[in-house]
Scaffold this motif. Structure first.
Motif, PDB file in Angstrom:
ATOM      1  N   LYS A  78       0.848  -1.184   0.000  1.00  0.00           N
ATOM      2  CA  LYS A  78       0.000   0.000   0.000  1.00  0.00           C
ATOM      3  C   LYS A  78       0.888   1.240   0.000  1.00  0.00           C
ATOM      4  N   PRO A  79       0.341   2.428  -0.228  1.00  0.00           N
ATOM      5  CA  PRO A  79       1.157   3.654  -0.248  1.00  0.00           C
ATOM      6  C   PRO A  79       1.927   3.849   1.057  1.00  0.00           C
ATOM      7  N   LEU A  80       3.112   4.450   0.933  1.00  0.00           N
ATOM      8  CA  LEU A  80       4.012   4.772   2.040  1.00  0.00           C
ATOM      9  C   LEU A  80       4.658   3.534   2.673  1.00  0.00           C
ATOM     10  N   SER A  81       4.601   2.416   1.969  1.00  0.00           N
ATOM     11  CA  SER A  81       5.384   1.246   2.380  1.00  0.00           C
ATOM     12  C   SER A  81       6.563   1.112   1.426  1.00  0.00           C
ATOM     13  N   PHE A  82       7.662   0.493   1.910  1.00  0.00           N
ATOM     14  CA  PHE A  82       8.892   0.545   1.130  1.00  0.00           C
ATOM     15  C   PHE A  82       9.821  -0.589   1.548  1.00  0.00           C
ATOM     16  N   ILE A  83      10.470  -1.221   0.570  1.00  0.00           N
ATOM     17  CA  ILE A  83      11.474  -2.246   0.824  1.00  0.00           C
ATOM     18  C   ILE A  83      12.723  -1.875   0.045  1.00  0.00           C
ATOM     19  N   ALA A  84      13.838  -1.694   0.736  1.00  0.00           N
ATOM     20  CA  ALA A  84      15.100  -1.335   0.089  1.00  0.00           C
ATOM     21  C   ALA A  84      16.132  -2.414   0.381  1.00  0.00           C
ATOM     22  N   MET A  85      16.729  -2.938  -0.686  1.00  0.00           N
ATOM     23  CA  MET A  85      17.833  -3.890  -0.564  1.00  0.00           C
ATOM     24  C   MET A  85      19.079  -3.209  -1.116  1.00  0.00           C
ATOM     25  N   GLU A  86      20.070  -2.973  -0.259  1.00  0.00           N
ATOM     26  CA  GLU A  86      21.292  -2.310  -0.737  1.00  0.00           C
ATOM     27  C   GLU A  86      22.508  -3.101  -0.315  1.00  0.00           C
ATOM     28  N   SER A  87      23.561  -2.968  -1.125  1.00  0.00           N
ATOM     29  CA  SER A  87      24.773  -3.697  -0.805  1.00  0.00           C
ATOM     30  C   SER A  87      25.904  -3.278  -1.724  1.00  0.00           C
ATOM     31  N   THR A  88      27.118  -3.419  -1.234  1.00  0.00           N
ATOM     32  CA  THR A  88      28.272  -3.475  -2.109  1.00  0.00           C
ATOM     33  C   THR A  88      28.239  -4.843  -2.763  1.00  0.00           C
ATOM     34  N   ALA A  89      28.416  -4.876  -4.069  1.00  0.00           N
ATOM     35  CA  ALA A  89      28.362  -6.170  -4.757  1.00  0.00           C
ATOM     36  C   ALA A  89      29.500  -7.060  -4.280  1.00  0.00           C
ATOM     37  N   ASN A  90      29.243  -8.361  -4.285  1.00  0.00           N
ATOM     38  CA  ASN A  90      30.240  -9.317  -3.798  1.00  0.00           C
ATOM     39  C   ASN A  90      30.319 -10.499  -4.746  1.00  0.00           C
ATOM     40  N   GLY A  91      30.598 -10.200  -6.011  1.00  0.00           N
ATOM     41  CA  GLY A  91      30.697 -11.255  -7.007  1.00  0.00           C
ATOM     42  C   GLY A  91      29.347 -11.637  -7.579  1.00  0.00           C
ATOM     43  N   THR A  92      29.371 -12.577  -8.507  1.00  0.00           N
ATOM     44  CA  THR A  92      28.155 -13.038  -9.166  1.00  0.00           C
ATOM     45  C   THR A  92      27.711 -14.360  -8.574  1.00  0.00           C
ATOM     46  N   GLY A  93      26.451 -14.701  -8.825  1.00  0.00           N
ATOM     47  CA  GLY A  93      25.930 -15.988  -8.409  1.00  0.00           C
ATOM     48  C   GLY A  93      25.289 -16.012  -7.044  1.00  0.00           C
ATOM     49  N   ASN A  94      25.527 -14.995  -6.206  1.00  0.00           N
ATOM     50  CA  ASN A  94      24.923 -15.000  -4.883  1.00  0.00           C
ATOM     51  C   ASN A  94      23.499 -14.445  -4.937  1.00  0.00           C
ATOM     52  N   PHE A  95      22.839 -14.444  -3.796  1.00  0.00           N
ATOM     53  CA  PHE A  95      21.439 -14.039  -3.728  1.00  0.00           C
ATOM     54  C   PHE A  95      21.246 -12.603  -4.203  1.00  0.00           C
ATOM     55  N   PHE A  96      22.135 -11.691  -3.771  1.00  0.00           N
ATOM     56  CA  PHE A  96      21.984 -10.292  -4.153  1.00  0.00           C
ATOM     57  C   PHE A  96      22.125 -10.119  -5.668  1.00  0.00           C
ATOM     58  N   HIS A  97      23.088 -10.819  -6.272  1.00  0.00           N
ATOM     59  CA  HIS A  97      23.263 -10.709  -7.718  1.00  0.00           C
ATOM     60  C   HIS A  97      22.051 -11.245  -8.464  1.00  0.00           C
ATOM     61  N   ARG A  98      21.502 -12.360  -7.999  1.00  0.00           N
ATOM     62  CA  ARG A  98      20.320 -12.911  -8.662  1.00  0.00           C
ATOM     63  C   ARG A  98      19.134 -11.959  -8.555  1.00  0.00           C
ATOM     64  N   GLU A  99      18.973 -11.323  -7.377  1.00  0.00           N
ATOM     65  CA  GLU A  99      17.884 -10.367  -7.217  1.00  0.00           C
ATOM     66  C   GLU A  99      18.096  -9.133  -8.086  1.00  0.00           C
ATOM     67  N   TRP A 100      19.357  -8.702  -8.228  1.00  0.00           N
ATOM     68  CA  TRP A 100      19.660  -7.564  -9.096  1.00  0.00           C
ATOM     69  C   TRP A 100      19.320  -7.892 -10.549  1.00  0.00           C
ATOM     70  N   MET A 101      19.696  -9.088 -11.009  1.00  0.00           N
ATOM     71  CA  MET A 101      19.412  -9.475 -12.386  1.00  0.00           C
ATOM     72  C   MET A 101      17.904  -9.574 -12.612  1.00  0.00           C
ATOM     73  N   ARG A 102      17.165 -10.067 -11.621  1.00  0.00           N
ATOM     74  CA  ARG A 102      15.703 -10.125 -11.758  1.00  0.00           C
ATOM     75  C   ARG A 102      15.122  -8.721 -11.880  1.00  0.00           C
ATOM     76  N   ALA A 103      15.622  -7.803 -11.060  1.00  0.00           N
ATOM     77  CA  ALA A 103      15.098  -6.440 -11.077  1.00  0.00           C
ATOM     78  C   ALA A 103      15.405  -5.740 -12.399  1.00  0.00           C
ATOM     79  N   CYS A 104      16.497  -6.127 -13.051  1.00  0.00           N
ATOM     80  CA  CYS A 104      16.885  -5.502 -14.325  1.00  0.00           C
ATOM     81  C   CYS A 104      16.092  -6.057 -15.503  1.00  0.00           C
ATOM     82  N   THR A 105      15.333  -7.123 -15.273  1.00  0.00           N
ATOM     83  CA  THR A 105      14.545  -7.726 -16.342  1.00  0.00           C
ATOM     84  C   THR A 105      13.085  -7.371 -16.144  1.00  0.00           C
TER      85      THR A 105
END
Length: 446
Positions: A78-105
């Motif tokens: 609903k409005p005024l709700s928010f989820i932020a995932m931030e990180s320094t990248a730490n290589g490919t293949g990990n959870f953060f990289h997979r989520e980044w690739m999903r968000a870019c598609t």
């Protein structure tokens, strides 16, 4: 006389050690660690800030996906709700990289990708006393910061000086990336150059048409005498980017996976060789999923027939090593039902069905694929293939493997298909007519 407003402060909330409340607003703030995944369950939140996600432990006891679900399940859409995932990248293949690739598609994630390059941070500047001397000292990459990214000379001077403190440019780009792809270059064991993979990804814009290749109106894939056709379906696992061309020569490659959802995928890829157009080879179709192996063989045969009786190349390791003996039965069935099955020479000269991946052949497969990716010598359509290229690494013992938690099923179909394609693209073979070349290929596979 007005009272001086109290500055905001955190106060203990109901003796909870990890939750504080801001008086006056009754806003509760909970802090938890990625190693304590149950600390946030049962709470309702409006905002979640997930920090340094790329460094969260990924093990049977600490799974990033489970922690994300635990935190975000209490946040209403609903409005005024928010989820932020931030990180320094730490290589490919990990959870953060997979989520980044999903968000870019587009259409694959509810997140919006946001990247901050080093040159947008104001403190990353150094004074320039002699612009010409600075320019003469720059290499091609550093000059591209001016021509391609619009960086100022002050920013480039800072980058040039900062780079001297790193053992190699890859490490510098991982810590201070200019583009998002550089942020994931922290491993020196990556087989494929990220810049080459990103250029290859440019061909992955089209989603393709989803469905299945069937031999009857009822969706059969093994009906004798059935005419193969493409049946569109949103639930289908076959993606067709282009229809079969009249006169087109194709390679259909099969990488055999497991039957259960948690196992490796089975992949059937279709490569248009473009031997009649002298164009570069192109991926035009792909099936990816989990299925019984006899049905996988029937499906591969149907796809091969649909694409002009393509050369059918099956990675044979899984079936040859099967203790159940069903692999030999399936291969024999394919040999009898499909006339253009790839066979290799055995030690005693006999013709063996399938392509066997071993230490020697795998090194040749990957070396050939590296050249194709580097030179942009084939057209890719599937973004998953590019993801797997980014997640593929060289091992200390000289071998190759997907990173932990990642797959290489799609990658191997590309490696095998392009290797078979290249092996018939000699200068002698190119002087033959298309009919002569097809006759040679049929002699090789039977």
């Amino acid at each position: 006389m007005s009272k001086t407003p109290r500055p905001p402060e955190f106060r203990t909330f109901e003796r909870m050690t990890n939750t504080r409340v801001i008086p006056g607003r009754e806003c509760k703030v909970t802090v938890c660690s990625s190693e304590n995944q149950e600390a946030t369950r049962g709470q309702d939140y409006a905002l979640a800030h997930l920090s340094e996600v790329a460094f969260w432990k990924d093990s049977p006891l600490h799974n990033p996906a489970d922690l994300l679900r635990s935190v975000t399940s209490g946040i209403a859409s609903k409005p005024l709700s928010f989820i932020a995932m931030e990180s320094t990248a730490n290589g490919t293949g990990n959870f953060f990289h997979r989520e980044w690739m999903r968000a870019c598609t587009p259409g694959r994630s509810d997140k919006i990708p946001f990247f901050v390059p080093w040159h947008e941070i104001d403190i990353n500047r150094s004074e320039v006393d002699d612009p010409q001397q600075l320019w003469d000292s720059l290499d091609a990459y550093e000059r591209s910061l001016w021509t391609d990214h619009g960086c100022t000379l002050e920013a480039i001077k800072w980058y040039h000086d900062k780079r001297l403190g790193f053992p190699d440019h890859r490490s510098m780009k991982a810590e201070y990336p200019t583009v998002a792809a550089e942020a994931f270059e922290s491993t020196s064991r990556g087989v494929f150059a990220p810049a080459d993979v990103e250029r290859l990804r440019a061909g992955c814009g089209e989603e393709g048409e989803r469905g299945e290749v069937v031999l009857s109106e009822q969706g059969d894939v093994s009906r004798p005498g059935g005419v193969p056709r493409f049946s569109p379906s949103p639930q289908g696992l076959f993606v067709r980017w282009k229809e079969p061309r009249k006169g087109g020569a194709y390679i259909v490659c099969v990488d055999i996976g497991g039957r259960s959802r948690g196992s490796d995928y089975s992949v059937i890829s279709v490569l248009d060789r473009h031997t009649d157009t002298l164009g570069r080879p192109e991926i035009v179709g792909q099936w990816r999923g989990h299925i019984d192996h006899d049905l996988l063989a029937a499906k591969a045969s149907a796809i091969g027939r649909y694409f002009n009786n393509a050369m059918l190349v099956v990675e044979s390791n899984s079936w040859e090593s099967s203790s159940e003996g069903h692999g030999h039965y399936i291969f024999e069935t394919l040999r009898q039902s499909y006339p253009y099955l790839y066979c290799r020479s055995g030690e005693s000269g006999q013709r063996l069905p399938g392509f066997h991946v071993n230490v020697r052949t795998k090194a040749a497969l990957i070396a050939n694929l590296v050249a194709y990716v580097r030179d942009g010598a084939y057209t890719e359509r599937c973004p998953t293939a590019c993801d797997e290229l980014m997640q593929y690494e060289a091992l200390p013992d000289g071998g190759y493997s997907a990173m932990k938690g990642c797959h290489d099923d799609v990658l191997m179909t590309r490696a095998i298909s392009l290797y078979i394609h290249a092996s018939t693209q000699s200068s002698v073979a190119l002087r033959f007519t298309r009919e002569d070349l097809n006759a040679i290929l049929r002699h090789c596979i039977r």
